[in-house]
Design a protein around this motif. Structure first.
Motif, mmCIF file in Angstrom:
data_model
loop_
_atom_site.group_PDB
_atom_site.id
_atom_site.type_symbol
_atom_site.label_atom_id
_atom_site.label_comp_id
_atom_site.label_asym_id
_atom_site.label_seq_id
_atom_site.Cartn_x
_atom_site.Cartn_y
_atom_site.Cartn_z
ATOM 1 N N GLY A 31 18.634 -7.885 -39.279
ATOM 2 C CA GLY A 31 19.338 -7.287 -40.405
ATOM 3 C C GLY A 31 19.984 -8.332 -41.293
ATOM 4 N N GLU A 32 20.684 -7.865 -42.307
ATOM 5 C CA GLU A 32 21.330 -8.760 -43.270
ATOM 6 C C GLU A 32 22.774 -8.323 -43.467
ATOM 7 N N ALA A 33 23.700 -9.252 -43.221
ATOM 8 C CA ALA A 33 25.114 -8.943 -43.357
ATOM 9 C C ALA A 33 25.885 -10.204 -43.684
ATOM 10 N N VAL A 34 27.019 -10.014 -44.359
ATOM 11 C CA VAL A 34 27.892 -11.135 -44.681
ATOM 12 C C VAL A 34 29.331 -10.691 -44.458
ATOM 13 N N ALA A 35 30.138 -11.575 -43.887
ATOM 14 C CA ALA A 35 31.548 -11.291 -43.664
ATOM 15 C C ALA A 35 32.355 -11.688 -44.897
ATOM 16 N N ILE A 36 33.225 -10.786 -45.348
ATOM 17 C CA ILE A 36 34.056 -11.051 -46.524
ATOM 18 C C ILE A 36 35.505 -10.701 -46.195
ATOM 19 N N GLN A 37 36.394 -11.674 -46.343
ATOM 20 C CA GLN A 37 37.803 -11.439 -46.080
ATOM 21 C C GLN A 37 38.455 -10.736 -47.261
ATOM 22 N N ALA A 38 39.237 -9.707 -46.976
ATOM 23 C CA ALA A 38 40.022 -9.024 -48.007
ATOM 24 C C ALA A 38 40.983 -8.075 -47.318
ATOM 25 N N ASP A 39 42.172 -7.961 -47.847
ATOM 26 C CA ASP A 39 43.169 -7.015 -47.364
ATOM 27 C C ASP A 39 43.135 -5.808 -48.290
ATOM 28 N N VAL A 40 42.735 -4.655 -47.773
ATOM 29 C CA VAL A 40 42.564 -3.487 -48.649
ATOM 30 C C VAL A 40 43.887 -3.004 -49.228
ATOM 31 N N ALA A 41 45.010 -3.441 -48.660
ATOM 32 C CA ALA A 41 46.305 -3.077 -49.237
ATOM 33 C C ALA A 41 46.538 -3.769 -50.578
ATOM 34 N N SER A 42 45.734 -4.794 -50.874
ATOM 35 C CA SER A 42 45.836 -5.523 -52.135
ATOM 36 C C SER A 42 44.739 -5.066 -53.085
ATOM 37 N N ASP A 43 45.131 -4.566 -54.244
ATOM 38 C CA ASP A 43 44.136 -4.125 -55.221
ATOM 39 C C ASP A 43 43.260 -5.286 -55.680
#
Length: 262
Positions: A55-67
């Motif tokens: 498969g194909e996947a990439v990890a992306i950091q982000a805090d969903v509490a931040s718009d």
């Protein structure tokens, strides 16, 4: 339930239920942005496993509490693959607190939980909606909880946040139609590492046994049980469904039926 060649974002997608959803979507041919806030190693491990399976996947950091983070997450997925078709709002937090003790929570507990469980989901939908419309259609799946239906859960603040998420699912389904479908999945107990860590080995084993003895289907939920339901809401088999709230909980919401044979 085909999601082949679709692009999916799974928030909180590197651990527990999120990892099961990411893995299942990728196994069915979707390209998956595995979002994480702090669990970088787990998210990378999830992506590596997906890659080894073809498969194909990439990890992306982000805090969903931040718009700003939500908009960046959507932009990175769009830049990488040119489209966004699926959003699974799985990221969530709670505070364990006895609901009979009204002093166990304060205002900040409610605000923190709502910021992730409700506002975070809203911000992610807002960030992804333009790309989904540009793609012609999209599917949003909000991972809620039976707590949002029954009011029973790890804390009153958590249950209230999931009730709000269920209501927001209805509002979003109306406002984003006809291009984008929005549905919610409300699991009961799910046996995840996080739950085991929070409860400890003995209490976790007791909770699993309780589920196996008291639910109508005599089963304790696994992440894979919920992932296949999420897949259904993401795929073509649910093209005629929006604004739905589904409870895959082995019949827990119906109560204990002692006459049901094992």
């Amino acid at each position: 339930m085909s999601v082949k060649d679709k692009v999916a974002i799974v928030t909180g997608g590197g651990t527990g239920l999120g990892a099961a959803v990411s893995t299942r979507l990728a196994a069915e041919g979707a390209r998956v942005a595995v979002n994480y806030s702090r669990s970088a190693a787990d998210a990378e491990a999830c992506c590596t496993a997906i890659g080894h399976a073809g498969g194909e996947a990439v990890a992306i950091q982000a805090d969903v509490a931040s718009d700003a983070d939500c908009r960046r997450l959507a932009a990175e997925a769009l830049e990488r693959w040119g489209r966004i078709d699926i959003l699974v709002n799985n990221a969530g937090i709670t505070r364990f607190a006895d609901q009979a003790d009204l002093d166990a929570l304060d205002a900040e507990d409610f605000v923190d939980i709502y910021r992730v469980n409700v506002v975070g989901a809203y911000q992610m939908v807002r960030a992804c909606a333009p790309a989904m419309r540009a793609a012609g259609k999209g599917a949003v799946v909000n991972i809620s909880s039976i707590a949002g239906v029954t009011g029973i859960g790890s804390s009153m603040a958590y249950a209230a946040s999931k009730g709000a998420l269920n209501t927001m699912t209805l509002s979003l389904a109306r406002s984003l139609a006809p291009e984008i479908r929005v549905n919610a999945v409300c699991p009961g107990f799910i046996g995840t590492r996080w739950f085991a860590d929070e409860l400890g080995p003995e209490r976790y084993a007791a909770r699993v046994k309780q589920q196996e003895e008291t639910t109508l289907l005599r089963r304790a939920g696994r992440p894979e049980d919920i992932a296949v339901v999420v897949l259904f809401f993401c795929g073509e088999g649910s093209d005629h469904i929006t604004g739905e709230t589904l409870m895959p909980d082995a019949g827990l919401h119906l109560g204990f039926a002692p006459h049901v044979a094992r």
